[in-house]
Design an enzyme around this catalytic site. Structure first.
Site, PDB file in Angstrom:
ATOM      1  CG  HIS A  25      -2.042  -0.972   1.151  1.00  0.00           C
ATOM      2  ND1 HIS A  25      -2.888  -1.110   0.073  1.00  0.00           N
ATOM      3  CD2 HIS A  25      -2.443  -1.911   2.064  1.00  0.00           C
ATOM      4  CE1 HIS A  25      -3.750  -2.086   0.304  1.00  0.00           C
ATOM      5  NE2 HIS A  25      -3.499  -2.594   1.501  1.00  0.00           N
ATOM      6  CG  ASP A  80      -3.173  -8.216   0.533  1.00  0.00           C
ATOM      7  OD1 ASP A  80      -2.404  -8.482   1.471  1.00  0.00           O
ATOM      8  OD2 ASP A  80      -4.233  -7.567   0.683  1.00  0.00           O
ATOM      9  CG  ASP A 127      -5.442  -9.922   3.064  1.00  0.00           C
ATOM     10  OD1 ASP A 127      -5.050 -10.427   1.985  1.00  0.00           O
ATOM     11  OD2 ASP A 127      -5.202  -8.744   3.377  1.00  0.00           O
TER      12      ASP A 127
END
Length: 308
Positions: free
Chosen positions: A125, A162, A245
């Site tokens: 990120h 992800d 995740d």
């Protein structure tokens, strides 16, 4: 050659507030599952501290200075609403970069068949000049640039599975056709980027997944969008931003993958690395916040890497 694992005790010393999902227990869960006899052949190496100059491969100097200045002498500070730093966070982040760059060296110089880096904080990120989403620096982006700078890789592919879109990696390579960025991620979800229409210089391939979808949709996205893009690009190195995740147990999202899906996706990328990249593949831990789902998924991923 064997699969190499990099980790370091300092990664446990990057502290976050009580109740924060990106916590040291994530690495403890990974360490426990990889202590099983099934992983006895793993080549376990302590991660080296990175060369801070390599951070500048992906981030401007003034931003790096701001992050360094934000590191507290005591306690925990907020970088943004989601992102924290503690006294050892700088060392942890720089060591994560050192591990990723060492992994690149290993696969280019023949010391390992492939490498998994179990580090934190995560990185995907972090944009060129913004730390966010639990991330200080973009480790995968730095490693890709390092491969180009040191090993003269002409083309690097970063595959990000992800569940959250890697807005930072997309930002850094938006107009750079020497790096392919492919992402599967839930949408809508934080950080709000990652639409199919976001294509950069033709080097950005987003495959958003609707909430509550599972294995079939994820695998179709890989087969129809990610893998053909890699085949067309023919990279010299594949880097995985390996967040876990999208597992059905994870509390921060609503994609219903199992560890078998991560095993399958790993095998698909290994096959492409064999076809295009001299088997050069480096995997970097990103997200994954349910400890059981994370541990089982990492076990499946590393087990598949070890099969060669």
């Amino acid at each position: 050659m064997t699969t190499r694992l990099y980790t370091h005790p300092v990664f446990l010393e990057h502290l976050t507030p009580a109740g924060h999902p990106e916590r040291p227990d994530r690495l403890r869960a990974i360490e426990r599952v990889l202590d099983d006899e099934a992983f006895s052949a793993l080549d376990r190496v302590e991660a080296p501290e990175g060369d801070e100059a390599t951070i500048l491969y992906a981030h401007p100097e003034d931003f790096v200075g701001r992050v360094r200045a934000a590191i507290p002498e005591t306690g925990i500070v907020s970088i943004d609403a989601d992102t924290s730093a503690s006294p050892k966070s700088w060392q942890a982040a720089v060591t994560a970069i050192g591990a990723a760059n060492a992994a690149v060296d290993d696969v280019f110089e023949g010391r390992a068949a492939n490498v998994f880096v179990a580090a934190r904080p995560p990185g995907h990120h972090a944009e060129k000049a913004t730390a966010m989403g639990f991330c200080l620096f973009n480790t995968a982006a730095i490693a890709a640039r390092y491969a180009q700078e040191k090993h003269l890789a002409e083309r690097v592919a970063i595959v990000d599975w992800d569940v959250h879109h890697g807005n930072g990696t997309q930002d850094i390579f938006w107009d750079d056709p020497s790096v392919l960025y492919c992402s599967t991620h839930q949408m809508p979800l934080y950080p709000g980027t990652g639409a199919k229409s976001e294509t950069g210089a033709g080097n950005i391939v987003n495959a958003p997944l609707a909430p509550s979808t599972g294995s079939d949709t994820f695998r179709d996205a890989f087969l129809s969008r990610v893998l053909p893009s890699i085949d067309a690009f023919q990279p010299d190195l594949i880097i995985i931003s390996a967040g876990f995740d999208a597992h059905h147990r994870d509390p921060l999202a609503a994609i219903n993958l199992t560890e078998d899906d991560f095993d399958w996706a790993t095998g698909q990328l290994m096959e492409r690395a064999g076809r295009h990249s001299g088997n050069r593949l480096v995997s970097l831990l990103e997200g994954g916040y349910d400890l059981q789902g994370l541990a089982f998924s990492v076990a499946a991923h590393v087990g598949r890497l070890m099969k060669g």
